[in-house]
Structure formats: structure tokens, C-alpha cells
Design a protein around this motif. Structure first.
Motif, PDB file in Angstrom:
ATOM      1  N   GLY A 106       0.792  -1.230   0.000  1.00  0.00           N
ATOM      2  CA  GLY A 106       0.000   0.000   0.000  1.00  0.00           C
ATOM      3  C   GLY A 106       0.822   1.277   0.000  1.00  0.00           C
ATOM      4  O   GLY A 106       0.273   2.366   0.009  1.00  0.00           O
ATOM      5  N   ASN A 107       2.148   1.159  -0.043  1.00  0.00           N
ATOM      6  CA  ASN A 107       3.023   2.317  -0.058  1.00  0.00           C
ATOM      7  C   ASN A 107       2.977   2.977  -1.441  1.00  0.00           C
ATOM      8  O   ASN A 107       2.846   2.305  -2.453  1.00  0.00           O
ATOM      9  N   PHE A 108       3.094   4.321  -1.491  1.00  0.00           N
ATOM     10  CA  PHE A 108       3.147   4.994  -2.782  1.00  0.00           C
ATOM     11  C   PHE A 108       4.448   4.649  -3.479  1.00  0.00           C
ATOM     12  O   PHE A 108       5.516   4.682  -2.888  1.00  0.00           O
ATOM     13  N   GLY A 109       4.371   4.316  -4.768  1.00  0.00           N
ATOM     14  CA  GLY A 109       5.555   3.977  -5.540  1.00  0.00           C
ATOM     15  C   GLY A 109       6.058   5.172  -6.329  1.00  0.00           C
ATOM     16  O   GLY A 109       5.333   6.132  -6.575  1.00  0.00           O
ATOM     17  N   LYS A 110       7.310   5.108  -6.723  1.00  0.00           N
ATOM     18  CA  LYS A 110       7.902   6.135  -7.565  1.00  0.00           C
ATOM     19  C   LYS A 110       7.615   5.794  -9.019  1.00  0.00           C
ATOM     20  O   LYS A 110       7.666   4.638  -9.410  1.00  0.00           O
ATOM     21  N   THR A 111       7.338   6.813  -9.833  1.00  0.00           N
ATOM     22  CA  THR A 111       7.070   6.593 -11.246  1.00  0.00           C
ATOM     23  C   THR A 111       8.369   6.296 -11.969  1.00  0.00           C
ATOM     24  O   THR A 111       9.338   7.038 -11.847  1.00  0.00           O
ATOM     25  N   PHE A 124       5.286   1.885 -11.858  1.00  0.00           N
ATOM     26  CA  PHE A 124       5.750   2.371 -10.563  1.00  0.00           C
ATOM     27  C   PHE A 124       6.711   1.382  -9.936  1.00  0.00           C
ATOM     28  O   PHE A 124       6.719   0.205 -10.283  1.00  0.00           O
ATOM     29  N   LYS A 125       7.518   1.859  -8.983  1.00  0.00           N
ATOM     30  CA  LYS A 125       8.469   1.015  -8.267  1.00  0.00           C
ATOM     31  C   LYS A 125       8.289   1.243  -6.778  1.00  0.00           C
ATOM     32  O   LYS A 125       8.316   2.376  -6.314  1.00  0.00           O
ATOM     33  N   CYS A 126       8.115   0.169  -6.016  1.00  0.00           N
ATOM     34  CA  CYS A 126       8.016   0.240  -4.563  1.00  0.00           C
ATOM     35  C   CYS A 126       9.380  -0.082  -3.972  1.00  0.00           C
ATOM     36  O   CYS A 126       9.905  -1.179  -4.182  1.00  0.00           O
ATOM     37  N   ASN A 127       9.957   0.861  -3.243  1.00  0.00           N
ATOM     38  CA  ASN A 127      11.263   0.635  -2.627  1.00  0.00           C
ATOM     39  C   ASN A 127      11.170  -0.272  -1.416  1.00  0.00           C
ATOM     40  O   ASN A 127      12.132  -0.944  -1.063  1.00  0.00           O
TER      41      ASN A 127
END
Length: 54
Positions: free
Chosen positions: A14-19, A25-28
């Protein structure tokens, strides 16, 4: 079970990912890349060390 938290949020945590691209998107936190149709392992692209095959 995969839950959809909304566009741009990781389907696992549920974390916001980077575009990273067009609606990708990518989830760190989970180290995955995702979009509306795909979840894959997020690894950096490695350069080829051997240019020529013998």
C-alpha cells in the motif's frame, strides 16, 4: 491475496511507488515494479560485461 489500494500504490504493502515510466511504478519497500497488469522484481538493469559471444 493481492489487494488494489489504488493507482500508484503498491499492491502488496500500500506504499506509494515512484514513477519509473508511463504508468509504471516502483516500490522501494517491497522492491517490486508494478502497473495495472503486472508485478515484477525491481532490479537495476546490468550492463553486459561480454560484448561478443565466442
Amino acid at each position: 491475496m493481492i489487494v488494489s489500494f489504488g493507482e500508484g500504490k503498491c499492491p502488496l504493502c500500500g506504499n506509494f511507488g515512484k514513477t519509473t515510466g508511463h504508468k509504471t511504478f516502483k516500490c522501494n519497500r517491497c522492491e517490486i515494479s508494478f502497473n495495472n497488469f503486472l508485478i515484477s522484481a525491481a532490479r537495476e538493469i546490468e550492463e553486459y560485461t561480454d560484448i561478443y559471444w565466442s
